[in-house]
Structures are given as structure tokens and as C-alpha cells.
Design a protein around this motif. Structure first.
Motif, short mmCIF file in Angstrom:
data_model
loop_
_atom_site.label_atom_id
_atom_site.label_comp_id
_atom_site.label_asym_id
_atom_site.label_seq_id
_atom_site.Cartn_x
_atom_site.Cartn_y
_atom_site.Cartn_z
N UNK A 172 -0.13 -9.31 -6.89
CA UNK A 172 -1.17 -8.31 -7.19
C UNK A 172 -1.85 -7.89 -5.89
N UNK A 173 -2.06 -6.59 -5.73
CA UNK A 173 -2.85 -6.09 -4.62
C UNK A 173 -4.30 -6.00 -5.09
N UNK A 174 -5.13 -6.89 -4.62
CA UNK A 174 -6.53 -6.91 -5.03
C UNK A 174 -7.32 -5.87 -4.25
N UNK A 175 -8.39 -5.37 -4.82
CA UNK A 175 -9.19 -4.36 -4.12
C UNK A 175 -9.97 -4.97 -2.96
N UNK A 176 -10.43 -4.11 -2.06
CA UNK A 176 -11.26 -4.56 -0.95
C UNK A 176 -10.47 -5.39 0.04
#
Length: 298
Positions: A172-176
Motif C-alpha cells: 500500500x502507498x500510504x499518504x504523506x
């Protein structure tokens, strides 16, 4: 490699109310705590109502005592979790800024500290009310996994405590900052919060329910507690291989954040250091409880 599973578009806040120029927000993390406590409380009440599950067909406490114990446990979770975080993970900072220890709303809680806080609260309460300690601990062990399951899911929604970079198709590409790897490029990470939710909450919880209601394990005081302690410790130890260590432990020469290094790439994280004793203590308690049977072992 970008994630094949996109990060869900869910706000950390369920809703926000604006009253008298001020904002009051209900966050998923707070809701997870509340719902987890209620579910665990209901599960414990169900076990206490089934008198045949207990040694001598006598539950370790009355329903009213369980309700009173709940207040003690909440205090133990909050105080122990906060103090555990400050002592285990950032002692130098909080020793130089002691007043910030009280700023719980800014975040920073440790499960291992919360567990110690619950243990202290249980020991005091059991002594005051003359309740068999190990059977009371079994009640708490049975009711804890729902909170762990929902709490870890809330960690995922908050995009915190993410895992190490991975090229697995479920990354998963997490935000921030969670979207950036050490080289500054976007990368996918292990959803380690989901791993913990599954192991510590779902699987361990199902095992404890099966043991409590299907095998007569509650007739051996301490057995369920031992399974929970060893099971959580083992699950957390394994997940630490995929979870990113806390930032204060990570340096250019120690990218995995090991607090005990065997080689440049092999070592033990703080989470593993705290979990290994749980596995040992839990297994010892399982063996001890399995060898004896008593109406109210303390």
C-alpha cells in the motif's frame, strides 16, 4: 513499485461538530477504543453468566464487579500505555519535557505499557475485592482481542504505524511521508497494521473463544491468560519483521531500527525485545495451568 491496492479514501475523523466557534471531532481511533471495550465487556459478561465454564461452577466475580473493574482497566490502559510509550520509546525526550507526558491527545501509546497498566489495576482490584486473580485475568484475556482488532484497523485508517517497503502485490502507498522510501521516491509498504489486526485480533480472539466456550479451558485458571500473552507476543514478534520501527531508532547506518544488532541487517527491534518475554511468560503459564486444576487458584 506502486501498490496494487490503493489506500482507501477514509478520513481519520468520522464526523466533526462546530459549536460556539470550536470544533469537536470523533475519530476512528477513539471509536475503536470505545467499541472494542464494549465488545470485550459483553464477551466477558457472557462467559461469567455460564457458570459451568468455571472451576467449581463458580464464576470468579459478579456482573457488578466486572462493571466496576472496567473503570480500573480504562485507567490502567491510558496511564500504562502513555507511560510505557514515554519510557520504552522516547525516554530522553520526555525526561527533559516531563509536562508533555500528560499530553495524551497528541498521540503516543504503547501496548506493552498498557498491558502492564492493566496488570497493576487487576492485581489491586482483585486484592481489594478478594477475587481469584488468575481467573479474573482469564476474563480480561478473553475480552481483549476485539479492541486489538479494531485498534489496528484504526491505525490503518490513520495511515500510521505502517510497514517496511515491499514489492508484494498487496503493498500500500500510504499518504504523506508514508509514501516515500528512504531514497525519496514513492513506494509501497507492508500494511503491517492489517497483519496485526488479523493475528492479534481475529485469529487470537477466535482461538481464545474456542478454548473458553468449547474446551473447558476456563476451569484451569491462568490457561487462557497464558495463551493470550504468548499468542500476542508471538504475533507481535513476527509482525515486527514487516513493520517499520519508530523513527527515533532509525539511522542511516541502522535503517531497520534495531535496538540489538547482530549484523548490519539482522537484529531485534524494541517491539521484539518487549514481546519475547511475553512469549516466555505465556508459555510458562500455560504449562503451569495445564498441570493443575483448582476451584479458585490465585
Amino acid at each position: 513499485m506502486l501498490a496494487t491496492i490503493p489506500f482507501p479514501d477514509i478520513s481519520p475523523e468520522i464526523f466533526t461538530l462546530r459549536l460556539f466557534g470550536m470544533e469537536f471531532a470523533l475519530r476512528w481511533y477513539a471509536m475503536a477504543y470505545l467499541v472494542g471495550i464494549v465488545l470485550g465487556w459483553q464477551l466477558a459478561r457472557t462467559a461469567l453468566r455460564r457458570v459451568t465454564l468455571w472451576p467449581g461452577n463458580t464464576p470468579p466475580m459478579r456482573q457488578a464487579q466486572l462493571d466496576d473493574l472496567l473503570t480500573w482497566l480504562i485507567l490502567g490502559i491510558i496511564l500504562g500505555g502513555r507511560l510505557g510509550y514515554t519510557l520504552f520509546y522516547q525516554p530522553a525526550y520526555y525526561l527533559s519535557h516531563p509536562l508533555e507526558i500528560l499530553r495524551i491527545w497528541e498521540g503516543g501509546m504503547a501496548f506493552h505499557g498498557g498491558a502492564l497498566g492493566v496488570l497493576v489495576a487487576l492485581l489491586i482490584f482483585a486484592r481489594l475485592h478478594r477475587i481469584p486473580t488468575l481467573s479474573a485475568a482469564d476474563v480480561l484475556a478473553l475480552g481483549t482481542p476485539p479492541g486489538l482488532l479494531l485498534g489496528r484497523i484504526a491505525n490503518f485508517i490513520n495511515a500510521e504505524l505502517w510497514g517496511r517497503p515491499t514489492d508484494a502485490p498487496w503493498g500500500v502507498v500510504f499518504p504523506g511521508q508514508g509514501a516515500l522510501c528512504p531514497d525519496g521516491t514513492a513506494c509501497a509498504r507492508h500494511p503491517s497494521q492489517v497483519y496485526e489486526a488479523g493475528l492479534e485480533g481475529l485469529i487470537l480472539g477466535a482461538l481464545l473463544i474456542a478454548l473458553a466456550f468449547g474446551t473447558g479451558a476456563l476451569k484451569r485458571p491462568g490457561l487462557l491468560t497464558g495463551v493470550f500473552v504468548a499468542g500476542y507476543g508471538a504475533a507481535r514478534f513476527v509482525v515486527e519483521f514487516f513493520r517499520l520501527a519508530d523513527a527515533q531508532f532509525i539511522t542511516p547506518g541502522n535503517p531497520h531500527g534495531h535496538v540489538l544488532r547482530l549484523t548490519d541487517t539482522i537484529g531485534v527491534t524494541m517491539g521484539q525485545m518487549l514481546s519475547l518475554p511475553m512469549v516466555i511468560v505465556g508459555l510458562a503459564l500455560i504449562l503451569w495451568a495445564a498441570r493443575r486444576r483448582g476451584p479458585h487458584s490465585a
